[in-house]
Design an enzyme around this catalytic site. Structure first.
Site, short mmCIF file in Angstrom:
data_model
loop_
_atom_site.label_atom_id
_atom_site.label_comp_id
_atom_site.label_asym_id
_atom_site.label_seq_id
_atom_site.Cartn_x
_atom_site.Cartn_y
_atom_site.Cartn_z
CG ASP A 1 15.53 -10.56 48.30
OD1 ASP A 1 15.20 -10.29 49.47
OD2 ASP A 1 15.88 -11.71 47.95
CG ASP B 1 4.38 1.18 41.17
OD1 ASP B 1 4.92 0.87 42.25
OD2 ASP B 1 4.99 1.66 40.22
N GLY B 2 3.09 0.58 44.49
CA GLY B 2 3.28 1.29 45.76
C GLY B 2 4.07 2.58 45.62
CD GLU C 1 1.43 -7.82 46.25
OE1 GLU C 1 1.98 -7.96 47.35
OE2 GLU C 1 2.04 -7.95 45.16
CG ASP D 1 6.04 -7.70 53.74
OD1 ASP D 1 7.18 -8.16 53.60
OD2 ASP D 1 5.03 -8.43 53.90
CB SER D 2 9.70 -4.72 49.27
OG SER D 2 11.00 -4.81 49.82
N PRO E 1 11.36 -5.05 40.12
CG PRO E 1 9.30 -6.14 40.26
CD PRO E 1 10.70 -6.32 39.78
CD GLN F 1 5.90 -11.42 42.05
OE1 GLN F 1 7.01 -11.12 42.47
NE2 GLN F 1 4.78 -10.93 42.56
#
Ligand code: AG3
EC number: 2.5.1.16
Length: 283
Positions: free
Chosen positions: A159, A138-139, A107, A156-157, A163, A32
């Site tokens: 929006d 990857d969670g 994370e 705690d992502s 991903p 990102q």
């Protein structure tokens, strides 16, 4: 308007604008676009893909409410998993609980953690606690591979675009259920009751099918769309409304209190109404 302004387009029809003192950092990570800016109104601010994730001035509303509600719902939380949350704000609140033996932070983007450590030390400070393990992975996968492992899982992502979409799916919630111990508690940030009512209703109905106890609670976050924010909680055994406050630990907070914990579950009629409305209807 004098100076340089940053605007987040919160919906196609609404923006929040803050005047910048300076841009401290900007980079494209493998996942990102990341920026840390200093603002007059809210202090330092973390932006991911031009979306406000957290600010030094208003982070505590969100981080305290996403962490202490599930941790006090569980009478003796020893292991916690945080998915996302690379700025460290949730972890900082979790390590305030003396019963916690291990916090796993999963994370996907290592650059979020590195930049939070450098530019947002008052938020990231908990990451140095000896009980914290940080994994850059990857969670969704992490949870898929775990069974009967965690007392508390917190999402705690960002929006639900790109991903993070998978973190809002029923399949993911079923895997969370499996990754929790027999009396585990799950919480996720689930967006704005004003702009995302259909999403919230769908998540509540998914959680009700998976967990014996499913509830919604609210807080305020001034820099998020609408300023009112929803968290969705699923619990295998403990009801967040039946906490034995005599047993709960005393933690230092600036927003959260036992009375606010209880009150956060009192939903205004407009929320109650959209939760009960037919599928297609938006608030
Ligand atoms: N997680 C981001 C919540 C979503 C905010 N959405 C928005 N501003 N449009 C917060 C990360 C804090 N640890």
């Amino acid at each position: 308007m004098r100076g340089i302004w940053f605007s987040e387009l919160q919906t196609p029809d609404l923006a929040i604008s803050v005047r910048l003192n300076q841009t401290l950092h900007h980079e494209k990570t493998p996942y990102q676009e990341l920026a840390v800016v200093d603002t007059e109104a809210y202090g330092r601010m973390l932006l991911l893909d031009n979306i406000i994730q957290t600010t030094v001035k208003d982070e505590f509303f969100y981080h305290e409410m996403i962490a202490h509600v599930p941790l006090n719902t569980h009478p003796n939380p020893r292991t916690a998993l945080v998915i996302g949350g690379g700025d460290g704000g949730v972890v900082r609140e979790i390590v305030k609980h003396p019963s916690i033996e291990k916090v796993t932070l999963v994370e996907i983007d290592a650059r979020v953690v590195a930049n939070a450590r450098e530019y947002l030390p008052e938020i990231a400070c908990g990451l140095d606690d000896a009980r914290v393990e940080i994994r850059f992975e990857d969670g969704i996968e992490h949870v898929r591979q775990r069974e009967n492992t965690y007392d508390v899982i917190i999402v705690d992502s960002t929006d639900p675009i790109g991903p993070a979409v998978g973190l809002f799916s029923a399949e993911f919630y079923r895997n969370v259920y499996r990754a929790l111990k027999a009396d585990g508690v799950f919480v996720a940030q689930t967006e704005s009751p004003i702009f995302n009512s259909r999403l919230i209703r769908r998540i509540q109905s998914d959680l009700k099918e998976i967990f014996p106890i499913a509830r919604l609670y609210l807080t305020t976050v001034p820099t998020y769309p609408g300023g009112l924010w929803a968290f969705s909680l699923g619990s295998k055994e403990y009801d967040p409304l039946e906490v034995d406050w005599r047993q709960a630990p005393q933690v230092a907070t600036r927003y959260y209190t036992p009375a606010i914990h209880q009150a956060a579950f009192s939903l205004p009629p407009f929320v109650q109404e959209f939760l009960e409305a037919p599928e297609e209807e938006e608030f």
